[in-house]
Design a protein around this motif. Structure first.
Motif, PDB file in Angstrom:
ATOM      1  N   CYS A 144      18.260  27.486  -1.763  1.00 53.95           N
ATOM      2  CA  CYS A 144      17.835  27.729  -0.381  1.00 53.95           C
ATOM      3  C   CYS A 144      17.881  29.226  -0.072  1.00 53.95           C
ATOM      4  O   CYS A 144      18.897  29.878  -0.293  1.00 53.95           O
ATOM      5  CB  CYS A 144      18.741  26.964   0.578  1.00 53.95           C
ATOM      6  SG  CYS A 144      18.413  27.357   2.309  1.00 53.95           S
ATOM      7  N   CYS A 147      20.719  29.581   2.969  1.00 57.68           N
ATOM      8  CA  CYS A 147      22.165  29.346   2.837  1.00 57.68           C
ATOM      9  C   CYS A 147      22.610  29.367   1.370  1.00 57.68           C
ATOM     10  O   CYS A 147      23.771  29.099   1.081  1.00 57.68           O
ATOM     11  CB  CYS A 147      22.542  28.020   3.483  1.00 57.68           C
ATOM     12  SG  CYS A 147      22.019  26.579   2.548  1.00 57.68           S
ATOM     13  N   CYS A 160      21.564  23.229   5.162  1.00 58.97           N
ATOM     14  CA  CYS A 160      21.534  23.961   6.443  1.00 58.97           C
ATOM     15  C   CYS A 160      20.494  23.400   7.402  1.00 58.97           C
ATOM     16  O   CYS A 160      20.422  23.839   8.546  1.00 58.97           O
ATOM     17  CB  CYS A 160      21.294  25.453   6.209  1.00 58.97           C
ATOM     18  SG  CYS A 160      19.666  25.854   5.562  1.00 58.97           S
TER      19      CYS A 160
HETATM   20 ZN   LIG Z   1      19.953  26.005   3.294  1.00 61.97          ZN
END
Ligand SMILES: [Zn+2]
Ligand SMILES: [Zn+2]
Length: 557
Positions: A144, A147, A160
């Motif tokens: 990601c 995050c 997230c």
């Molecule tokens: Zn994330």
């Protein structure tokens, strides 16, 4: 003056069983709401269906070596069974695989296309050279960018919660073979959300009755500026794109699933024998439309679906979208992949529906996340349902049944305290709870009912008819009459929450037929009405189940 209420409920993906997070978030609240409006005499249409398309289902099918349709049908049947056992009273629970749904989705697609709200563009899409396929949404994974969690997918990061474009993923890989994808051009249709930005903002500003979390989320989202979104995919499973040259593509699942609210209404109208009847829920401006969903679904119901409706024209926009927050399990975030979940079919195979409906109502994640724990389940069942409400019912009815020839006793004069209790049961409880229920404050509403049960127990402790009957039979009769009046009120006001035990209690009070036909008002059994031999409404649960049930969490199925 009866109202007409449309209730749309989130469409569950038919890729696995339902769990308590689904129920607390999106399925119990609309059922409480629908039952309240029905018993009040309003005309209710509550629809939903299983979402048979999308990559979650094709991935599940590939894992199990089955066809996507087989998986979808299997879970659709399971959903229907769960609704029946838990008492989720849909007027229609259909699925997105019907010819009717495809027809309605095509109508909306083509109308928006002709009006210029859908356009074609070429985009760069991830493509796996090894599998020789485009990798839509869940077929591509990576880290990601927001995050740095490693399990983010091409459409969203579960960690997230942020939506992701595949190109943003760090270290992207094909979910099937782990090859690093290439990006290749592909032609797709886009929904021109940017064209609706001003209209949506103006409309949302008027929705002052929305929950604060829904209003804030939507306003923030709009103020950041909308982006046009691709509504077709390079996949084979889904609704075909009704345009030549797009035979190898499908309409993307989120675009067609929201159309299900309308197509389900049309299906319902057709099966009611009046094909045009759908208009009475979608084109009459006095109808209020409610959409019950979890908080991860807000943007689809406060921005995207309203934009599609505005573009199509002459269809009611949502009146309210009372989205719930999340339910955690034993203090931890629910995770289906780690089996950190309580599965609804498992629950229903071991316990009654009303204790779960009770706990999830009184602990509903309306304004913030709430936690489900088995200890709390046992405690609420034993200390509240059994000890407060069930015991009130049982001690009043068994004693009256035994000592007053199985009939409602004739009361004498009411003292101040008795008059106060009667007045509360006659009117105030219906007004207070009615106001709360119509504004979707479910937790506060059920607390009112439990307060009445609690106060009536105190009233009986003070009047103590089991003792006074020896010296003053009339005083005992009066106290029991008052308590029976309260029981009758409780059976009605708790009906939206606890339909099974409410219907049973109606029977004990000597009433026949469906409780819904008696209306949202006090129907007190008159003196002399024959009671039915009472049985306990709820059973005490053994503390031992806490350890047994928590042991199942996180275990491999
Ligand atoms: Zn994330
Ligand atoms: Zn691959």
């Amino acid at each position: 003056m009866s109202e007409r209420i449309f209730i749309g409920v989130a469409w569950p993906y038919a890729d696995g069983p339902l769990h308590l997070g689904h129920i607390a978030g999106a399925y119990l609240p609309p059922d409480i709401f629908a039952r309240y409006h029905r018993i009040k005499g309003n005309e209710v249409l509550m629809v939903s269906g299983s979402d048979q398309h999308g990559t979650p289902i094709t991935i599940k099918a590939e894992q199990e070596g089955k066809a996507p349709g087989q998986i979808a049908t299997q879970y659709h049947q399971q959903f229907l069974d769960s609704w029946q056992k838990l008492g989720i009273s849909f007027d229609l629970f259909t699925n997105t695989g019907t010819a009717n749904h495809a027809e309605v989705a095509h109508d909306i697609f083509l109308t928006l296309l002709h009006r210029g709200y859908i356009y074609k563009a070429t985009v760069s899409q991830p493509y796996c050279p090894h599998c020789q396929r485009f990798l839509s949404d869940r077929y591509i994974e990576g880290t990601c960018p927001y995050c740095t969690s490693s399990g983010a997918r091409g459409d969203q990061c579960d960690e997230c919660g942020k939506p992701i474009n595949p190109i943003e993923l760090i270290d992207p890989r094909c979910r099937l073979c782990a090859t690093t994808p290439q990006f290749k051009d592909s032609e797709h249709f886009f929904l021109k959300l940017t064209a609706f930005e001003d209209r949506l903002l103006a409309w949302v500003k008027q929705q002052t009755h929305w929950r604060q979390n829904v209003l804030n989320f939507t306003t923030r989202y709009l103020e950041q500026g909308l982006k046009d979104r691709a509504i077709t995919r390079d996949i084979e499973w889904g609704i075909p794109v009704p345009v030549d040259g797009f035979e190898n593509k499908r309409i993307y699942v989120w675009f067609e699933a929201v159309i299900g609210y309308l197509s389900a209404t049309k299906e319902w109208a057709r099966s009611s024998g009046d094909e045009e009847r759908w208009r009475s829920f979608w084109q009459d401006k006095d109808v209020k439309s409610y959409y019950f969903i979890g908080k991860d679904n807000i943007a689809f119901h406060t921005i995207i679906w309203p934009a599609m409706l505005m573009g199509y024209g002459n269809l009611n926009l949502p009146y309210d979208v009372p989205a719930n927050e999340f339910l955690t399990i034993e203090g931890k975030r629910l995770s289906t992949s780690r089996n950190w979940a309580v599965w609804l079919p498992d629950y229903l195979s071991r316990y009654d529906p009303d204790p779960l409906r009770y706990l999830l109502s009184i602990n509903m994640p309306e304004t913030g996340d709430t936690d489900f724990s088995w200890r709390e389940f046992v405690r609420r069942n034993n200390d509240e349902l059994v000890a407060t409400y069930g015991n009130l019912v049982h001690r009043v009815l068994t004693f009256t049944y035994r000592r007053f020839d199985g009939c409602v006793p004739e009361p004498g004069e009411f003292d101040d305290l008795s008059q106060k209790v009667l007045a509360y049961a006659k009117e105030q409880i219906f007004n207070d709870m009615g106001d709360l229920l119509s504004e979707c404050h479910f937790k506060a509403a059920i607390l009112n009912a439990m307060f009445l049960a609690h106060e009536t127990n105190r009233y009986l402790d003070e009047k103590s008819p089991w003792k006074t009957i020896k010296q003053d039979r009339q005083a005992a009769a009066t106290a029991l009459y008052v308590a029976i009046t309260v029981l009758s009120a409780l059976s009605t006001v708790l009906y939206p929450f606890l339909p099974f035990s409410s219907q049973k209690l109606r029977g004990f009070l000597g009433f026949e037929g469906n409780i819904e036909d008696y209306g949202w008002k006090l129907n007190s059994p008159p003196p002399g009405q024959r009671l039915l031999s009472p049985e306990p409404l709820f059973s005490k649960l053994d503390e031992g189940l806490v350890e047994e049930e928590t042991g199942r969490l996180g275990a491999r199925c």
